[in-house]
Design an enzyme around this catalytic site. Structure first.
Site, short mmCIF file in Angstrom:
data_model
loop_
_atom_site.label_atom_id
_atom_site.label_comp_id
_atom_site.label_asym_id
_atom_site.label_seq_id
_atom_site.Cartn_x
_atom_site.Cartn_y
_atom_site.Cartn_z
N CYS A 2 0.83 -1.21 0.00
CA CYS A 2 0.00 0.00 0.00
C CYS A 2 0.86 1.25 0.00
CB CYS A 2 -0.96 0.03 1.19
SG CYS A 2 -2.12 -1.33 1.28
N ARG A 27 5.81 -0.65 -4.38
CA ARG A 27 5.43 -1.27 -3.11
C ARG A 27 4.45 -2.43 -3.29
NH1 ARG A 27 6.43 2.28 1.36
NH2 ARG A 27 4.68 1.40 2.52
N TRP A 74 -3.02 -2.72 -1.55
CA TRP A 74 -2.71 -4.15 -1.64
C TRP A 74 -3.74 -4.85 -0.78
CZ3 TRP A 74 -0.86 -8.17 1.55
CH2 TRP A 74 -0.25 -9.24 0.89
N ASN A 98 -3.06 2.74 5.38
CA ASN A 98 -2.17 1.59 5.30
C ASN A 98 -2.21 0.87 6.65
OD1 ASN A 98 -1.42 2.50 2.81
ND2 ASN A 98 0.68 3.00 3.37
N GLY A 99 -2.14 -0.47 6.62
CA GLY A 99 -2.13 -1.21 7.87
C GLY A 99 -3.38 -2.04 8.03
N LYS A 485 13.21 -16.59 -5.72
CA LYS A 485 13.14 -15.66 -6.84
C LYS A 485 12.26 -16.21 -7.95
CE LYS A 485 15.00 -12.27 -5.32
NZ LYS A 485 14.31 -12.74 -4.15
N GLU A 488 8.60 -16.11 -6.93
CA GLU A 488 8.05 -14.76 -6.82
C GLU A 488 7.60 -14.19 -8.17
OE1 GLU A 488 10.13 -12.41 -3.14
OE2 GLU A 488 11.43 -12.92 -4.83
N LYS A 604 6.32 -4.89 -1.82
CA LYS A 604 7.74 -4.64 -1.58
C LYS A 604 8.04 -4.50 -0.11
CE LYS A 604 11.97 -3.81 -2.79
NZ LYS A 604 12.79 -4.90 -3.34
#
Length: 609
Positions: A2, A27, A74, A98-99, A485, A488, A604
């Site tokens: 976010c 992010r 997000w 955010n949160g 990796k 992801e 991120k």
């Protein structure tokens, strides 16, 4: 995870908000929106998906004004839909968040009983309705926000606008990072420095429970009870042109190829090149390395793998026992503190929620904490007893590359410093190790020359349904990192294993369809790795071996493909051998057409637990 941007000033804020959201894309997000106040009304535009969707909506229905907030979301509570996108509003109150609000279900039931109708599935939507309730009681805007915040439990960063209040916006931080940018005739609010640097370098990094009132010409900061607090103004060193990935196709590709230069910058801050010695102790003067009897490394994801590599180095060079813990699990075990112990926390952003929680647990327990971070102004940097910076520069791609290798380099220097402090590493041996580290940037340039060969290999492997990555010793965590990796960014299932463990389970997976990628530097465990691979080869496994040049006789009729590496030392091998794995994951992802820089479901900076 976010992103928030807010502006109050003397120009149309919509272009500033959109540019800020673009700089927050790294992010991770799945929807976006902005709210702009003008003429006593607040207009909102939201969309699911990428920012281009939001921009197209704004072309059809433009928003203009001098006060606004924006958000990239997000998804946590509720699917990534337009209704769940931020900003959220009540009749007069608009919020970006955010949160996570941990008690939102209780608050939602309470507000529903009072007649509130909710339009989203999010935890955020309770916030504007709580503020609205206080406004209806006759409280002024600032006090209404303050009272409403006292009802919230959890971690949050908030940007709040109130319809009819054209000259102020409000911000609150508890747990999630939030920054104030100070301009001339305008003030800014953001999750991090990236969206602010085109407009100002003067920034205030908020602390937990800070309550901020922003107007065009001033910023007032108090605690949640209204008592004034002082926060220093800092000059940000973040580059304004970070968002430019030219001439590379993706940020991840750019960041892989930046590794030689950023590792050189990291070395400059860690070693004395003429004396061939590390200078770590002077950077963390508050920590007595000679008194350490136990080191506990705590991190998440890629940073955890860096800590796992460091365990080999510290135990070998300093003879100090080391534990490596997953941050999200650590404090729930309620581990006892050992006399003479220290915690090392590792985080690219310095804002990883689980790692911060572990740090605070250790501090409450009386332990010293060393932070290894990439962001000097971050929470971990501010709260640790000592900090070592990785000097990687901003990393935009969600899948970490240059942040990982610079973490490894810092940890290698730390291991050498511990060895010297404990008297277990001779001066001559330290010189040899420092000289080995000084060669890494040049050796990494040679690794990157193999990019085209790895791209061809990726074309052979892109249709595989799964991968197995193997390594031993300090390259076992590198196998884990290679698997991570690939997962992801390509969405292919991959597992990393210690090669010696293969016969204890993973060997059952091996057939001619399974690529087995082996990290095999010329180190004391090399012959054992060769023996382990015989087991995989005998069962038809397709072997891809990353190993030192001129070892072809070991792999003739044993490996399907070999990625040759220049000769390097045991200390530098993990730092260098991870790069072919980064390139392999990158090229497979590009060939499969995935979103390399912003892979699905990932963020991120993971700022919620």
């Amino acid at each position: 995870m976010c992103g928030i941007i807010g502006v109050i000033g003397e120009r149309n804020v919509t272009p500033v908000l959109l540019e800020g959201l673009k700089r927050l894309e790294y992010r991770g997000y799945d929807s976006a929106g902005i709210a702009v106040s003008s003429g006593g009304q607040i207009g909102i535009c939201r969309s699911e998906g990428k920012l281009l969707n939001l921009e197209n909506l704004l072309k059809l229905n433009p928003l203009t004004g001098y006060l606004g907030i924006g958000h990239t979301r997000w998804a946590t509570h509720g699917a990534p839909t337009q209704n769940n996108a931020h900003p959220h509003r009540s009749e007069h109150v608009v919020v970006v968040h955010n949160g996570i609000i941990e008690n939102f279900r209780q608050l939602r039931r309470e507000l529903s009983a009072e007649g509130v109708t909710f339009l989203s599935e999010t935890d955020t939507e309770v916030i504007p309705h709580l503020v609205e309730r206080e406004l209806r009681k006759g409280l002024l805007a600032q006090e209404a926000v303050r009272v409403a915040i006292h009802h919230l439990e959890g971690a949050f960063a908030l940007g709040i606008m109130i319809q009819g209040v054209e000259d102020r916006m409000f911000a609150v931080r508890r747990g999630s990072p939030l920054i104030i940018g100070l301009g001339v005739g305008e003030q800014f609010l953001a999750s991090d420095a990236q969206p602010l640097v085109p407009y100002t370098r003067q920034m205030i990094f908020l602390e937990d429970n800070d309550f901020v009132t922003l107007s065009r010409h001033e910023v007032q900061i108090t605690d949640l009870d209204g008592h004034p607090v002082h926060r220093p103004i800092k000059q940000s060193g973040v580059s304004a042109d970070t968002a430019d990935k030219w001439p590379y196709r993706h940020y991840m590709q750019k960041e892989i190829f930046e590794q030689p230069s950023v590792l050189g910058e990291t070395l400059k801050g860690m070693i004395h090149p003429y004396q061939r010695m590390v200078e770590v102790a002077s950077l963390i003067a508050n920590i007595d390395l000679s008194a350490l009897t136990y080191i506990n490394i705590v991190a998440c994801g890629t940073s955890l793998h860096a800590g796992m590599v460091a365990r080999y180095w510290i135990e070998k060079f300093a003879k100090i026992p080391v534990g490596v813990e997953i941050a999200s699990e650590y404090r729930y075990r309620e581990p006892p503190r050992m006399a003479g112990s220290m915690m090392v926390v590792i985080s690219q952003s310095g804002e990883t929620a689980d790692t911060i929680a572990a740090l605070r647990y250790a501090k409450q327990d009386g332990q010293k904490v060393l932070g290894i971070v990439n962001v000097p102004e971050s929470t971990i940097a501010r709260e640790s007893d000592g900090v070592l910076y990785t000097q990687a520069g901003p990393e935009i791609g969600v899948a970490s590359t240059k942040a990982f290798t610079t973490q490894l380099l810092v940890l290698a220097c730390f291991a050498i410093a511990c060895g010297r402090a404990k008297g277990s590493l001779s001066r001559e041996r330290e010189k040899e190790l420092v000289e080995e580290l000084m060669l890494i940037p040049a050796l990494m340039e040679q690794v990157l020359v193999r990019d085209k060969d790895i791209q061809i290999l990726a074309q052979k492997l892109m249709y595989a349904n799964g991968f197995l990555f193997l390594g031993r010793g300090s390259c076992y965590p590198i196998a884990l990192e290679g698997a991570l990796k690939l997962k992801e960014i390509s969405y292919i299932h991959a597992e990393g294993y210690a090669a010696g463990e293969m016969k204890h389970g993973p060997i059952a997976l091996i057939d001619e369809e399974l690529p087995v990628v082996v990290v095999a530097p010329q180190d004391p465990l090399f012959e054992k790795v060769v023996s382990n691979l015989e087991e995989a080869r005998a069962r038809g496994g397709r072997l891809i071996v990353i190993t030192q040049e001129h070892q072809e006789e070991h792999w003739e009729n044993r490996a399907d493909d070999v990625i040759p590496m220049s000769s390097c030392g045991e200390l530098s091998a993990p730092i260098l051998y991870v790069v072919p794995l980064q390139l392999l994951a990158y090229h497979i992802a590009v060939l499969k057409g995935t979103d390399v820089d912003q892979p699905r479901n990932l963020a991120k900076s993971v700022t919620v637990e």
